[in-house]
Design a protein around this motif. Structure first.
Motif, PDB file in Angstrom:
ATOM      1  N   VAL A  10       4.664  -2.050  -8.132  1.00 25.89           N
ATOM      2  CA  VAL A  10       4.785  -3.031  -7.181  1.00 25.89           C
ATOM      3  C   VAL A  10       4.713  -4.435  -7.467  1.00 25.89           C
ATOM      4  CG1 VAL A  10       4.078  -3.883  -4.745  1.00 25.89           C
ATOM      5  CG2 VAL A  10       4.123  -1.364  -5.288  1.00 25.89           C
ATOM      6  N   THR A  11       5.706  -5.327  -7.272  1.00 26.33           N
ATOM      7  CA  THR A  11       5.420  -6.737  -7.614  1.00 26.33           C
ATOM      8  C   THR A  11       5.431  -7.600  -6.224  1.00 26.33           C
ATOM      9  OG1 THR A  11       6.792  -6.487  -9.567  1.00 26.33           O
ATOM     10  CG2 THR A  11       6.491  -8.754  -8.650  1.00 26.33           C
ATOM     11  N   VAL A  12       4.579  -8.277  -6.055  1.00 28.58           N
ATOM     12  CA  VAL A  12       4.344  -9.112  -4.930  1.00 28.58           C
ATOM     13  C   VAL A  12       4.939 -10.631  -5.086  1.00 28.58           C
ATOM     14  CG1 VAL A  12       2.724 -10.249  -3.286  1.00 28.58           C
ATOM     15  CG2 VAL A  12       2.605  -7.886  -3.571  1.00 28.58           C
ATOM     16  N   LYS A  19       0.963  -1.124   0.057  1.00 28.27           N
ATOM     17  CA  LYS A  19       0.099  -0.135   0.038  1.00 28.27           C
ATOM     18  C   LYS A  19       0.729   1.227  -0.050  1.00 28.27           C
ATOM     19  CE  LYS A  19      -3.717   0.127   2.514  1.00 28.27           C
ATOM     20  NZ  LYS A  19      -4.680  -0.067   3.624  1.00 28.27           N
ATOM     21  N   ILE A  20       1.917   1.241   0.857  1.00 28.86           N
ATOM     22  CA  ILE A  20       2.662   2.641   0.792  1.00 28.86           C
ATOM     23  C   ILE A  20       3.650   2.735  -0.153  1.00 28.86           C
ATOM     24  CG2 ILE A  20       4.652   3.605   2.277  1.00 28.86           C
ATOM     25  CD1 ILE A  20       3.493   2.091   4.665  1.00 28.86           C
ATOM     26  N   ALA A  21       3.987   1.534  -0.901  1.00 31.49           N
ATOM     27  CA  ALA A  21       5.107   1.755  -2.083  1.00 31.49           C
ATOM     28  C   ALA A  21       3.969   2.400  -3.182  1.00 31.49           C
ATOM     29  CB  ALA A  21       5.639   0.403  -2.477  1.00 31.49           C
ATOM     30  N   ALA A  22       2.932   1.638  -3.285  1.00 29.74           N
ATOM     31  CA  ALA A  22       1.968   2.064  -4.495  1.00 29.74           C
ATOM     32  C   ALA A  22       1.412   3.461  -4.558  1.00 29.74           C
ATOM     33  CB  ALA A  22       0.838   1.018  -4.607  1.00 29.74           C
ATOM     34  N   ALA A  23       1.134   4.127  -2.996  1.00 33.21           N
ATOM     35  CA  ALA A  23       0.812   5.353  -2.597  1.00 33.21           C
ATOM     36  C   ALA A  23       1.975   6.285  -3.243  1.00 33.21           C
ATOM     37  CB  ALA A  23       0.460   5.498  -1.382  1.00 33.21           C
ATOM     38  N   MET A  24       3.271   5.818  -2.965  1.00 34.47           N
ATOM     39  CA  MET A  24       4.545   6.626  -3.463  1.00 34.47           C
ATOM     40  C   MET A  24       4.807   6.749  -4.911  1.00 34.47           C
ATOM     41  SD  MET A  24       7.416   5.428  -0.479  1.00 34.47           S
ATOM     42  CE  MET A  24       7.197   6.174   0.856  1.00 34.47           C
ATOM     43  N   GLY A  25       3.826   5.923  -5.753  1.00 35.05           N
ATOM     44  CA  GLY A  25       4.063   6.051  -7.164  1.00 35.05           C
ATOM     45  C   GLY A  25       4.643   4.776  -7.842  1.00 35.05           C
ATOM     46  N   LYS A  54      -3.783 -15.325  -2.783  1.00 31.27           N
ATOM     47  CA  LYS A  54      -3.473 -14.220  -2.337  1.00 31.27           C
ATOM     48  C   LYS A  54      -3.317 -12.913  -3.511  1.00 31.27           C
ATOM     49  CE  LYS A  54      -1.237 -14.768   2.256  1.00 31.27           C
ATOM     50  NZ  LYS A  54      -0.288 -14.820   3.208  1.00 31.27           N
ATOM     51  N   GLU A  55      -3.331 -13.501  -4.796  1.00 34.60           N
ATOM     52  CA  GLU A  55      -3.154 -12.386  -5.590  1.00 34.60           C
ATOM     53  C   GLU A  55      -4.330 -11.578  -5.847  1.00 34.60           C
ATOM     54  OE1 GLU A  55      -2.176 -12.166 -10.652  1.00 34.60           O
ATOM     55  OE2 GLU A  55      -2.387 -14.450  -9.389  1.00 34.60           O
ATOM     56  N   LYS A  56      -5.282 -11.960  -5.448  1.00 29.35           N
ATOM     57  CA  LYS A  56      -6.489 -10.874  -5.720  1.00 29.35           C
ATOM     58  C   LYS A  56      -6.339  -9.693  -4.718  1.00 29.35           C
ATOM     59  CE  LYS A  56     -11.630 -10.762  -5.396  1.00 29.35           C
ATOM     60  NZ  LYS A  56     -12.902 -11.087  -5.124  1.00 29.35           N
ATOM     61  N   ASP A  57      -5.810 -10.336  -3.504  1.00 28.61           N
ATOM     62  CA  ASP A  57      -5.770  -9.092  -2.422  1.00 28.61           C
ATOM     63  C   ASP A  57      -4.572  -8.144  -2.794  1.00 28.61           C
ATOM     64  OD1 ASP A  57      -8.206  -9.890  -0.782  1.00 28.61           O
ATOM     65  OD2 ASP A  57      -6.799 -11.144   0.482  1.00 28.61           O
ATOM     66  N   ALA A  58      -3.459  -8.732  -3.359  1.00 27.80           N
ATOM     67  CA  ALA A  58      -2.471  -8.234  -3.539  1.00 27.80           C
ATOM     68  C   ALA A  58      -2.632  -6.776  -4.658  1.00 27.80           C
ATOM     69  CB  ALA A  58      -1.221  -8.993  -4.319  1.00 27.80           C
ATOM     70  N   ARG A  59      -3.240  -7.457  -5.484  1.00 27.00           N
ATOM     71  CA  ARG A  59      -3.814  -6.349  -6.848  1.00 27.00           C
ATOM     72  C   ARG A  59      -4.836  -5.472  -6.306  1.00 27.00           C
ATOM     73  NH1 ARG A  59      -1.584  -7.659 -11.452  1.00 27.00           N
ATOM     74  NH2 ARG A  59      -0.814  -9.892 -11.734  1.00 27.00           N
ATOM     75  N   LYS A  60      -5.623  -5.578  -5.338  1.00 27.28           N
ATOM     76  CA  LYS A  60      -6.722  -4.872  -4.701  1.00 27.28           C
ATOM     77  C   LYS A  60      -5.687  -3.644  -3.730  1.00 27.28           C
ATOM     78  CE  LYS A  60     -10.689  -4.709  -1.802  1.00 27.28           C
ATOM     79  NZ  LYS A  60     -11.485  -5.424  -0.902  1.00 27.28           N
ATOM     80  N   LEU A  61      -4.667  -4.121  -3.322  1.00 27.86           N
ATOM     81  CA  LEU A  61      -3.781  -3.428  -2.340  1.00 27.86           C
ATOM     82  C   LEU A  61      -2.972  -2.214  -3.229  1.00 27.86           C
ATOM     83  CD1 LEU A  61      -2.832  -5.577   0.560  1.00 27.86           C
ATOM     84  CD2 LEU A  61      -4.566  -3.738   0.660  1.00 27.86           C
ATOM     85  N   GLY A  62      -2.794  -2.733  -4.577  1.00 32.38           N
ATOM     86  CA  GLY A  62      -1.780  -1.836  -5.353  1.00 32.38           C
ATOM     87  C   GLY A  62      -0.802  -2.554  -6.018  1.00 32.38           C
ATOM     88  N   ALA A  63      -0.797  -3.778  -6.078  1.00 32.58           N
ATOM     89  CA  ALA A  63       0.553  -4.647  -6.893  1.00 32.58           C
ATOM     90  C   ALA A  63      -0.083  -4.791  -8.079  1.00 32.58           C
ATOM     91  CB  ALA A  63       0.484  -6.093  -6.232  1.00 32.58           C
TER      92      ALA A  63
END
Length: 240
Positions: A200-202, A191-197, A209-218
């Motif tokens: 993100v790769t998880v 979330k923080i890295a995505a907010a910084m622009g 967990k992929e669905k949640d990862a993408r929802k969070l910004g990955a």
């Protein structure tokens, strides 16, 4: 003394149970906080199970603490009664070493953690699984009113643990950041890295967990169980 209710482990094998103890009366530079929320960190579990060395029992864990200020010492300047405040992993330090003089108390060799540590007055610190806490103003963070306290609490350990390296290593738009694991710290990092622009790769052992990862910004998701999956990001990331 301030009578306080909490949850404590009485041994490395016992469950947490209700426990009553006393906090000190506020000193001139102390802030008294009525705790509304406290995050659960895996460090709490390690400590009460004596997995990081012998704990001192009874042990009241918890170091992602937020709440309302109910008392302030006469020398306190940044807080007044009714303000909201937070407390993280540290509640005291020597104030004399090079780290302390450079406002980097987290590196003080004699720093005092929020729980299960001997403070300078000889008492053992008790954490945020409790109704209130008394902390030096210097180790207390001010929180703006009308903020979601239940979301702020985890920022005081998991949040700063991930924010610090992202900030230190210049995460911004155009950077590519890898996050290993989508757990307590991992989801904060995404979330923080995505907010910084950043892009993100998880990396995770759990495909579900992929669905949640993408929802969070990955933007990318790598299942680590198959080594072949790493090829697409070989030499691709700026920070992991």
């Amino acid at each position: 003394m301030i009578k306080t209710k909490g949850y404590a482990a009485t041994s490395a094998t016992s469950p947490l149970a209700p426990y009553q103890f006393e906090r000190r009366e506020p000193r001139p530079d102390d802030v008294v906080i009525e705790i509304s929320h406290c995050g659960i960190c895996h460090s709490d579990i390690h400590t009460v199970r004596s997995e990081w060395g012998p704990a001192t029992f009874p042990c009241v864990p918890g170091h992602e603490i937020v709440g309302r200020v109910t008392q302030v010492g006469k020398k306190v300047k940044r807080f007044k009664v009714g303000d909201y405040a937070g407390v993280g992993c540290l509640v005291n330090s020597c104030g004399k070493c090079p780290a302390c003089k450079n406002n980097e108390e987290q590196f003080c060799p004699d720093g005092v953690f929020t729980y299960d540590r001997k403070d300078y007055d000889g008492t053992i610190t008790m954490g945020g699984y409790s109704t209130c806490i008394v902390v030096r103003e210097k180790f207390t963070l001010k929180i703006k009113k009308d903020q979601p306290l239940e979301r702020i609490a985890p920022l005081l350990c998991a949040g700063i643990t991930t924010y610090s390296p992202l900030k230190r290593f210049g995460t911004k738009k155009g950077k590519k950041v890898g996050v290993v694991g989508l757990g307590g710290l991992g989801h904060m990092a995404v979330k923080i890295a995505a907010a910084m622009g950043a892009e993100v790769t998880v990396f995770s052992t759990s495909p579900d967990k992929e669905k949640d990862a993408r929802k969070l910004g990955a933007k990318k998701f790598i299942v680590t169980r198959d080594p072949k999956n790493f090829a697409v990001v070989a030499g691709y990331l700026d920070l992991i």
